[in-house]
Design a protein around this motif. Structure first.
Motif, PDB file in Angstrom:
ATOM      1  N   ARG A  38      40.764  43.230   3.091  1.00 17.01           N
ATOM      2  CA  ARG A  38      41.084  43.197   1.662  1.00 17.01           C
ATOM      3  C   ARG A  38      39.841  43.067   0.793  1.00 17.01           C
ATOM      4  NH1 ARG A  38      46.656  39.561   1.062  1.00 17.01           N
ATOM      5  NH2 ARG A  38      47.982  40.944   2.339  1.00 17.01           N
ATOM      6  N   SER A  39      38.873  42.290   1.262  1.00 12.64           N
ATOM      7  CA  SER A  39      37.647  42.123   0.470  1.00 12.64           C
ATOM      8  C   SER A  39      36.859  43.429   0.417  1.00 12.64           C
ATOM      9  CB  SER A  39      36.785  40.994   1.046  1.00 12.64           C
ATOM     10  OG  SER A  39      36.457  41.243   2.399  1.00 12.64           O
ATOM     11  N   MET A  40      36.817  44.144   1.521  1.00 10.05           N
ATOM     12  CA  MET A  40      36.128  45.433   1.530  1.00 10.05           C
ATOM     13  C   MET A  40      36.865  46.453   0.671  1.00 10.05           C
ATOM     14  SD  MET A  40      35.020  45.678   5.543  1.00 10.05           S
ATOM     15  CE  MET A  40      34.321  47.310   5.381  1.00 10.05           C
ATOM     16  N   GLN A  41      38.189  46.396   0.672  1.00  8.41           N
ATOM     17  CA  GLN A  41      38.968  47.289  -0.179  1.00  8.41           C
ATOM     18  C   GLN A  41      38.618  47.084  -1.645  1.00  8.41           C
ATOM     19  OE1 GLN A  41      43.098  46.605   0.661  1.00  8.41           O
ATOM     20  NE2 GLN A  41      43.080  47.723   2.603  1.00  8.41           N
ATOM     21  N   ARG A  42      38.447  45.828  -2.045  1.00  7.69           N
ATOM     22  CA  ARG A  42      38.108  45.548  -3.441  1.00  7.69           C
ATOM     23  C   ARG A  42      36.776  46.180  -3.819  1.00  7.69           C
ATOM     24  NH1 ARG A  42      40.007  40.309  -2.272  1.00  7.69           N
ATOM     25  NH2 ARG A  42      37.910  39.388  -2.344  1.00  7.69           N
ATOM     26  N   VAL A  43      35.814  46.076  -2.921  1.00  8.57           N
ATOM     27  CA  VAL A  43      34.501  46.678  -3.183  1.00  8.57           C
ATOM     28  C   VAL A  43      34.618  48.192  -3.276  1.00  8.57           C
ATOM     29  CG1 VAL A  43      32.166  47.025  -2.308  1.00  8.57           C
ATOM     30  CG2 VAL A  43      33.259  44.786  -2.068  1.00  8.57           C
ATOM     31  N   ALA A  44      35.284  48.801  -2.285  1.00  9.44           N
ATOM     32  CA  ALA A  44      35.398  50.258  -2.228  1.00  9.44           C
ATOM     33  C   ALA A  44      36.137  50.810  -3.442  1.00  9.44           C
ATOM     34  CB  ALA A  44      36.099  50.671  -0.934  1.00  9.44           C
ATOM     35  N   GLU A  45      37.253  50.181  -3.789  1.00  8.25           N
ATOM     36  CA  GLU A  45      38.046  50.662  -4.915  1.00  8.25           C
ATOM     37  C   GLU A  45      37.335  50.456  -6.250  1.00  8.25           C
ATOM     38  OE1 GLU A  45      41.640  48.522  -4.293  1.00  8.25           O
ATOM     39  OE2 GLU A  45      42.296  49.807  -2.613  1.00  8.25           O
ATOM     40  N   THR A  46      36.538  49.406  -6.349  1.00  8.98           N
ATOM     41  CA  THR A  46      35.794  49.144  -7.582  1.00  8.98           C
ATOM     42  C   THR A  46      34.724  50.197  -7.817  1.00  8.98           C
ATOM     43  OG1 THR A  46      36.175  46.753  -7.445  1.00  8.98           O
ATOM     44  CG2 THR A  46      34.325  47.486  -8.801  1.00  8.98           C
ATOM     45  N   VAL A  47      33.962  50.530  -6.784  1.00 12.16           N
ATOM     46  CA  VAL A  47      32.882  51.516  -6.966  1.00 12.16           C
ATOM     47  C   VAL A  47      33.450  52.913  -7.207  1.00 12.16           C
ATOM     48  CG1 VAL A  47      31.237  50.174  -5.611  1.00 12.16           C
ATOM     49  CG2 VAL A  47      32.615  51.920  -4.468  1.00 12.16           C
ATOM     50  N   LEU A  62      27.471  43.064  -7.823  1.00 16.41           N
ATOM     51  CA  LEU A  62      28.702  43.721  -7.380  1.00 16.41           C
ATOM     52  C   LEU A  62      29.556  42.758  -6.558  1.00 16.41           C
ATOM     53  CD1 LEU A  62      30.484  46.181  -7.248  1.00 16.41           C
ATOM     54  CD2 LEU A  62      29.145  47.005  -5.286  1.00 16.41           C
ATOM     55  N   ALA A  63      28.906  41.937  -5.743  1.00 13.96           N
ATOM     56  CA  ALA A  63      29.641  40.939  -4.970  1.00 13.96           C
ATOM     57  C   ALA A  63      30.360  39.970  -5.907  1.00 13.96           C
ATOM     58  CB  ALA A  63      28.693  40.181  -4.056  1.00 13.96           C
ATOM     59  N   HIS A  64      29.668  39.573  -6.977  1.00 12.68           N
ATOM     60  CA  HIS A  64      30.273  38.659  -7.954  1.00 12.68           C
ATOM     61  C   HIS A  64      31.442  39.339  -8.674  1.00 12.68           C
ATOM     62  CE1 HIS A  64      30.573  35.446 -10.905  1.00 12.68           C
ATOM     63  NE2 HIS A  64      30.560  36.369 -11.859  1.00 12.68           N
ATOM     64  N   SER A  69      31.271  38.808  -0.926  1.00 15.57           N
ATOM     65  CA  SER A  69      29.911  38.380  -0.593  1.00 15.57           C
ATOM     66  C   SER A  69      28.979  39.579  -0.527  1.00 15.57           C
ATOM     67  CB  SER A  69      29.904  37.667   0.765  1.00 15.57           C
ATOM     68  OG  SER A  69      30.250  38.577   1.799  1.00 15.57           O
ATOM     69  N   GLU A  70      27.677  39.319  -0.551  1.00 15.32           N
ATOM     70  CA  GLU A  70      26.696  40.396  -0.430  1.00 15.32           C
ATOM     71  C   GLU A  70      26.856  41.116   0.910  1.00 15.32           C
ATOM     72  OE1 GLU A  70      22.753  39.035  -1.129  1.00 15.32           O
ATOM     73  OE2 GLU A  70      23.234  38.053  -3.030  1.00 15.32           O
ATOM     74  N   ALA A  71      27.149  40.350   1.969  1.00  9.34           N
ATOM     75  CA  ALA A  71      27.333  40.961   3.287  1.00  9.34           C
ATOM     76  C   ALA A  71      28.515  41.926   3.275  1.00  9.34           C
ATOM     77  CB  ALA A  71      27.554  39.876   4.344  1.00  9.34           C
ATOM     78  N   GLY A  81      29.756  55.304   4.822  1.00  8.90           N
ATOM     79  CA  GLY A  81      28.861  56.342   5.316  1.00  8.90           C
ATOM     80  C   GLY A  81      27.440  56.271   4.811  1.00  8.90           C
ATOM     81  N   TYR A  82      27.059  55.175   4.123  1.00  8.85           N
ATOM     82  CA  TYR A  82      25.710  55.055   3.564  1.00  8.85           C
ATOM     83  C   TYR A  82      24.897  54.033   4.361  1.00  8.85           C
ATOM     84  CZ  TYR A  82      28.037  57.503  -0.184  1.00  8.85           C
ATOM     85  OH  TYR A  82      28.760  58.432  -0.899  1.00  8.85           O
ATOM     86  N   PRO A  83      23.629  54.323   4.628  1.00  9.10           N
ATOM     87  CA  PRO A  83      22.803  53.411   5.429  1.00  9.10           C
ATOM     88  C   PRO A  83      22.708  52.010   4.849  1.00  9.10           C
ATOM     89  CG  PRO A  83      21.724  55.543   5.207  1.00  9.10           C
ATOM     90  CD  PRO A  83      22.893  55.556   4.268  1.00  9.10           C
ATOM     91  N   GLY A  84      22.753  51.896   3.522  1.00 10.18           N
ATOM     92  CA  GLY A  84      22.642  50.588   2.884  1.00 10.18           C
ATOM     93  C   GLY A  84      23.136  50.644   1.459  1.00 10.18           C
ATOM     94  N   TYR A  85      23.081  49.513   0.775  1.00  6.56           N
ATOM     95  CA  TYR A  85      23.612  49.458  -0.587  1.00  6.56           C
ATOM     96  C   TYR A  85      22.789  50.314  -1.546  1.00  6.56           C
ATOM     97  CZ  TYR A  85      25.179  47.770  -5.085  1.00  6.56           C
ATOM     98  OH  TYR A  85      25.681  47.715  -6.356  1.00  6.56           O
TER      99      TYR A  85
END
Length: 312
Positions: A38-47, A62-64, A69-71, A81-85
């Protein structure tokens, strides 16, 4: 259900080799979100919802904003699919520029009871276009090639689908029949299982289920799998239950569900695109026999309508 360590490692490896183009970010979010935490979904859907604003945010910001979390932000970027943030931010900036240059329509796909018909037409057209572009962007062409190869050499093809998916199955079987392939579509679960028992290696069984969890589609596909037939699952989720019994999994973009438009309606658009891709691929591989068969069926239908004559 969250992603396993094995899946995350595979995603990280793929990201380092082939980071996706900015334009397919939305498609990847819609495809992968159901399997994320669910936490990853929030990040993905937000971006995906606001790439311009998120491109300006640091990983901490973005974590805030997403309450994670940043992790989690970094892990989400890798799964997408991206090497990093940093690479995700660059893709977001590019996507925002593309959207601004493309002057995206101002209408949304959310249809209200009071919407006038012209606006309904515009919204539905936009949603159909998104379904098609998202499906094409995230489609695994290697899996598609494998399905085409199996169908082109199949002794017999059985297709299983219920309700709206049955209509898609009928479309596929009719197309295959017109180029001389032996194909049957089964929407009755009892007949589907009865026929699946008769399959053997060299045959193909295709199960169509948007959710990937329709028992009446999974069961005949399981029987076909046990009989040694090559099995294909068409669904919106690669990790859906139907994938357990599918040698080949073809995914469509998840349809947007609303009160007036169930997901089954919008998902059919993506499924029909897949059917067309399968049909054209098979027709290309079997052209020497497919072309005469298609011509013969066309002539037979034309003759039938001509013989009927005009209505009195």
């Amino acid at each position: 259900m969250g992603l396993s360590a094995k899946e995350t490692f595979a995603g990280d490896t793929e990201a380092r080799r082939h980071p996706p183009a900015p334009g397919i970010l939305r498609a990847k979010v819609r495809s992968l979100a159901p399997s994320m935490t669910r936490s990853m979904q929030r990040v993905a859907e937000t971006v995906a919802a606001d790439p311009a604003a998120c491109a300006q945010l640091t990983v901490t910001a973005l974590a805030h904003r997403t309450g994670t979390s940043e992790a989690t932000v970094v892990r989400t970027a890798r799964v997408l699919g991206y090497p990093g943030y940093r690479d995700l931010r660059l893709a977001l900036a590019a996507l925002a520029a593309q959207q601004q240059a493309g002057a995206a329509p101002s209408v949304t796909a959310d249809i209200a009871v009071t919407d006038p018909l012209p606006e309904v037409v515009a919204k539905l057209a936009q949603e159909e276009q998104l379904c098609l572009s998202d499906t094409a962007a995230q489609l695994d062409t290697a899996q598609l090639e494998a399905a085409v190869a199996a169908l082109a050499t199949a002794r017999r093809t059985d297709v299983y689908g219920i309700a709206a998916s049955a209509l898609v199955g009928q479309d596929l079987t009719q197309k295959l029949l017109r180029i001389g392939m032996l194909a049957h579509c089964h929407s009755d679960p009892h007949l589907a299982v009865t026929n699946a028992v008769q399959l053997r290696p060299g045959d193909v069984a295709i199960g169509i289920s948007h959710s990937g969890s329709t028992v009446d589609v999974i069961e005949p596909l399981r029987v076909a799998f046990d009989q040694g037939a090559t099995t294909v699952g068409i669904t919106s989720r690669r990790d859906a239950p139907i994938a357990q019994y599918a040698d080949i999994v073809l995914t469509t973009a998840p349809g947007r569900e609303s009160e007036l438009r169930p997901a089954a309606m919008s998902s059919r658009t993506s499924q029909l695109l897949l059917v067309d891709c399968l049909f054209i691929g098979v027709a290309q591989r079997t052209y020497d026999s497919a072309a005469p068969a298609l011509s013969a069926s066309y002539e037979a239908l034309t003759h039938r309508h001509s013989a009927a004559g005009p209505r009195p």
